[in-house]
Design a protein around this motif. Structure first.
Motif, short mmCIF file in Angstrom:
data_model
loop_
_atom_site.label_atom_id
_atom_site.label_comp_id
_atom_site.label_asym_id
_atom_site.label_seq_id
_atom_site.Cartn_x
_atom_site.Cartn_y
_atom_site.Cartn_z
N GLN A 74 1.58 3.47 2.32
CA GLN A 74 0.93 4.60 2.96
C GLN A 74 1.37 4.66 4.42
O GLN A 74 1.97 3.73 4.95
CB GLN A 74 -0.59 4.45 2.86
CG GLN A 74 -1.12 4.43 1.46
CD GLN A 74 -0.88 5.73 0.72
OE1 GLN A 74 -0.95 6.83 1.30
NE2 GLN A 74 -0.61 5.64 -0.58
N SER B 179 0.82 -1.21 0.00
CA SER B 179 0.00 0.00 0.00
C SER B 179 0.85 1.26 0.00
O SER B 179 0.43 2.28 -0.54
CB SER B 179 -0.93 -0.02 1.20
OG SER B 179 -0.16 0.02 2.40
N PRO C 36 5.33 5.49 3.50
CA PRO C 36 5.37 5.38 2.04
C PRO C 36 6.72 4.83 1.56
O PRO C 36 7.78 5.13 2.11
CB PRO C 36 5.15 6.82 1.55
CG PRO C 36 4.39 7.44 2.69
CD PRO C 36 4.93 6.83 3.93
N ASN D 191 0.61 4.04 7.81
CA ASN D 191 -0.32 3.20 8.56
C ASN D 191 0.36 2.62 9.80
O ASN D 191 1.59 2.49 9.82
CB ASN D 191 -0.82 2.04 7.70
CG ASN D 191 -1.80 2.50 6.62
OD1 ASN D 191 -2.71 3.28 6.93
ND2 ASN D 191 -1.62 2.02 5.41
#
Length: 631
Positions: free
Chosen positions: A20, A18, A46, A22
Motif C-alpha cells: 500500500q 502490505s 503498491p 505508506n
C-alpha cells in the motif's frame, strides 16, 4: 542515530507485505537553531507498480497538496526549492531503496512546522503521503520541571537537548548550583521514534531558602560557537515558617492602633486576625493589617495572627494593653447606723494601670492606700465621731475619679459641759445642752415644785434651739429662792435629755454670772484700797503740821467731818456713811448705780489744816485733825 540504517530493511520487508501507499517518519523531531536535523523517512508503494523512469521524491513544508502551492523543501528532479531552503537541504536516503531521509542544515526557528513527503513513480503514480513530521527548532534547551516543588522533598530537574544532527553532538551543563545542598548530576541519552534526545538530570532537596533561586541549563556543541541557555526560578512550596506581628504595645483609650502581620510562606497564606475565638479579619496575602479605631478597655487582650497555606499552619500572638484613667468608683450607698455598729465600706473601680484607692473622711486620710481595683475600709464599733462623708479616691498616672457616701451615726444623747444654771440680774438662768442623733428632746424639772418645763409650758421663758445634732434648752427663774449659808440662792433644777436611744436626767450646777462676780471682786478690792489710802493720808498731813508748827500736838480740824466709804458685799448691800462722832450709819444710795457702772471709786482732796478760828483745828482731847472732802 545510525541505528536507523539497520531498521530500514526490516521496515521495507514488513511494508512489502502490505503493498500500500505508506510512509514512515517520526511524528515529532527537534533541533537547535543554526544546527542541523535529519528527518528519517521510509516510504512504500503498491507492489504492482513498476517505476519505468525511476523514483523521484518531493518534500513540502506546511501543506501536502501541490495545488495549494506549499513551499518546496527538496525536489529530486530539479534544484528548484523555496528560497528559504536553498543550499540547506539534502536527501540522505536512496529513493530506489524507498529511503526518503532528509537533511536540513543551518536551520532557524522559521523552519519549524510540518514536513510532508511526495513520491513520484512516473505517470499517474504520484502520491503525497498524509503523514508528516513536526519539526521544532529550539533556541534554548528544555527543562522538565515538576508541577509542584515542595520544601524538604527530593527534587529532580531534567534538561533536554536534541541530538539529531549527525555531524555534531551536544553537551549539557547545569549552572548556579553552588548553593544547592548536595546536588547530583545524571546524564542520559534517550532515543524514541528514531529521534535522539540528550538529557542531564539534577537531583537535590530544596529548602524554603531556595524559593526563587535561579538555575540554568547550558547546551553547547564542542568545537563550535553554538551555545544555548535556559534559566528557571524555583517555586518551592513551603508551610509558613515565620509569622511576624507588632510587639505587644500600650495605647490610650479613645485612640487608634494598627496591628500588622506578615507571614513567610509559599504560596501566600490565608492570614486571619483572631481576638479570642472571634475572627476579626482575613485575607490571602503575604501581610494583613488590622486597624482598631476609638479603642476601649474592651479591646484589651490577646490578638493572634494565624497563617495557613495548605502546607502548614503557624500563629503568633501579641497583647494589646489599653491605658485609661480610673472609672468612677462604685461604693456603698449612704447609710444610717447605730453607734457601736461595725461597717465594711467597699470601693471598686477599673483603670489601667491599676489605680491606687484612698479613703478620705471629711477630707482627711482614713485607712490605708490600696494599689488594687478593690478596697475595703472596715470601721469597728463606729462612734459618733465616725459620722460624716466618706470619699473613695481612685488615681493613676492618667487621671483620677472619686465617689462619696454619707454615714449617719445615731446614738443616745450626751450632756455637754456647757449645761449649768447661772445667777443673773433677773434671777437664775438655766441652760441645758446635749448632742445626739436623732436630736435630743430637752425638758427641765423642778423637783421642789414638782414641775416639768417643756415647750408646752411658757411660764419660765422656755426656749429651745437645734443646730445639727445639738439641742439647747434654756429657762429663766425670776425668783432667786432661798439662800444658803454663803448667801447664794438655792436652785434645784434637773435637765432631762432623751431620744430614741436613751434618756438621762442631770442636776444642773449653779454658777455665778461672770459679769456679776467680777463687779463684786473689783468693788471689794477697791473699797479696801480707799480705806488704806485715807489712813495713809491722815498720817501724812498730821506729820507735816507738826513740823510746821513745831508743836507736835497742834490741833487740826476737818472742815467737813463726814467720811464716805463703800462696803460692797456678795449680797449687794446698800452703800452707807458714818455721820457724827457717835458713828451712826445712814444709807447713801442703792447698788443700782454700782451695777450699772461696774465699779465705784473715791477721790480724796486735801484742803489743808487751819486753826480753829472759825473752825477749830484741835479737839478738846488735844488731837489734831484735817478735812477730807469727798468729791
Amino acid at each position: 542515530m545510525w541505528c536507523l540504517e539497520l531498521l530500514l530493511p526490516l521496515l521495507l520487508f514488513i511494508n512489502d507485505a502490505s503493498c500500500q501507499w505508506n510512509v514512515w517518519l517520526p511524528r515529532d523531531i527537534s533541533a537547535m537553531t543554526n544546527s542541523c536535523v535529519v528527518i528519517p523517512c521510509t516510504f512504500m508503494y503498491p507492489s504492482g507498480i513498476r517505476p519505468n523512469r525511476g523514483i523521484h521524491g518531493i518534500w513540502y513544508f506546511g501543506q501536502p497538496y501541490p495545488q495549494l502551492f506549499p513551499p518546496v523543501v527538496f525536489k529530486s528532479r530539479t534544484d528548484v526549492v523555496h528560497e528559504s531552503y536553498k543550499g540547506r537541504t539534502k536527501l540522505l536516503g536512496d529513493l530506489h531503496q524507498r529511503n526518503c531521509t532528509l537533511l536540513i542544515n543551518n536551520i532557524g526557528t522559521e523552519h519549524s512546522g510540518r514536513y510532508y513527503f511526495r513520491a513520484d513513480l512516473g505517470g499517474a503514480n504520484i502520491y503525497t503521503y498524509p503523514d508528516f513530521t513536526e519539526l521544532k527548532v529550539l533556541d534554548q534547551p528544555n527543562i522538565d520541571v515538576p508541577e509542584e516543588i515542595v520544601s524538604d522533598e527530593s527534587l529532580e530537574l531534567t534538561c533536554y537537548a536534541p541530538d539529531n544532527c549527525p555531524d555534531m553532538t551536544p553537551e549539557i551543563q547545569w549552572m548556579y548550583t553552588d548553593y544547592l545542598p548536595d546536588p547530583e548530576f545524571s546524564p542520559d541519552l534517550v532515543e524514541d521514534s528514531n529521534t535522539a534526545v540528550l538529557s542531564n538530570t539534577l537531583t537535590f532537596t530544596p529548602r524554603p531558602m531556595h524559593n526563587g533561586q535561579l538555575l540554568g541549563c547550558r547546551v553547547y556543541y564542542p568545537n563550535t560557537t553554538l551555545a544555548y541557555e535556559r534559566f528557571i526560578s524555583l517555586d518551592v512550596k513551603y508551610a509558613p515558617r515565620s509569622v511576624w506581628v507588632n510587639a505587644s504595645s500600650e495605647v490610650m483609650e479613645g485612640s487608634s492602633v494598627t496591628l500588622h502581620c506578615e507571614v513567610d510562606s509559599n504560596p501566600p497564606a490565608r492570614i486571619a486576625w483572631m481576638f479570642g475565638d472571634q475572627e476579626l479579619l482575613w485575607d490571602t496575602a503575604s501581610n494583613v493589617s488590622l486597624t482598631l479605631d476609638d479603642v476601649t478597655p474592651a479591646n484589651e487582650g490577646i490578638y493572634t495572627c494565624v497563617g495557613d497555606n495548605g502546607y502548614g499552619i503557624m500563629n503568633t500572638s501579641l497583647y494589646l494593653a489599653v491605658k485609661y484613667p480610673p472609672h468612677e468608683p462604685v461604693v456603698n450607698d449612704s447609710i444610717t447606723v447605730v453607734e457601736g455598729t461595725t461597717l465594711a465600706l467597699h470601693c471598686s473601680t477599673q483603670g489601667s494601670p491599676a489605680p491606687t484607692l484612698t479613703w478620705l473622711k471629711d477630707g482627711q486620710l482614713v485607712g490605708t492606700i490600696t494599689a488594687d481595683e478593690l478596697s475595703v475600709l472596715t470601721i469597728v464599733e463606729i462612734t459618733p465621731q465616725g459620722d460624716g462623708q466618706y470619699r473613695c479616691l481612685a488615681e493613676n498616672e492618667h487621671g483620677r475619679a472619686s465617689s462619696s457616701l454619707n454615714i449617719t451615726v445615731e446614738y443616745a444623747p450626751v450632756l455637754l459641759e456647757e449645761s449649768k444654771c447661772t445667777v443673773v440680774r433677773e434671777g437664775v438662768q438655766c441652760v441645758c445642752m446635749a448632742t445626739g442623733n436623732p436630736e435630743p428632746t430637752i425638758e427641765f424639772y423642778l423637783p421642789d415644785l414638782n414641775i416639768t418645763i417643756n415647750e408646752t409650758d411658757g411660764r419660765y421663758n422656755f426656749y429651745t434651739h437645734t443646730d445639727g445634732h445639738t439641742s439647747t434648752g434654756m429657762i429663766k427663774l425670776r425668783e432667786k429662792g432661798e439662800r444658803v449659808d454663803n448667801g447664794s440662792p438655792a436652785v434645784n433644777v434637773h435637765c432631762s435629755i432623751s431620744n430614741a436611744y436613751g434618756r438621762e436626767s442631770i442636776l444642773l450646777e449653779l454658777q455665778q454670772e461672770k459679769k456679776y462676780m467680777m463687779a463684786v471682786i473689783v468693788g471689794t478690792i477697791g473699797g479696801v484700797a480707799v480705806i488704806a489710802f485715807i489712813i495713809a493720808a491722815v498720817r501724812y498731813v498730821g506729820h507735816n503740821n507738826k513740823k510746821e508748827n513745831g508743836n507736835p500736838r497742834q490741833d487740826v480740824v476737818l472742815e467737813n467731818p463726814a467720811l464716805y466709804y463703800s462696803a460692797v458685799k456678795k449680797d449687794k448691800q446698800n452703800l452707807r456713811k458714818k455721820v457724827g462722832e457717835d458713828g451712826d450709819f445712814q444709807s447713801v444710795g442703792s447698788m443700782a448705780g454700782l451695777e450699772r457702772q461696774e465699779l465705784n471709786y473715791a477721790s480724796l482732796e486735801f484742803i489743808g489744816a487751819r486753826s480753829r478760828e472759825g473752825a477749830s483745828g484741835r479737839r478738846d482731847d488735844g488731837s489734831n485733825y484735817t478735812e477730807i472732802k469727798a468729791k
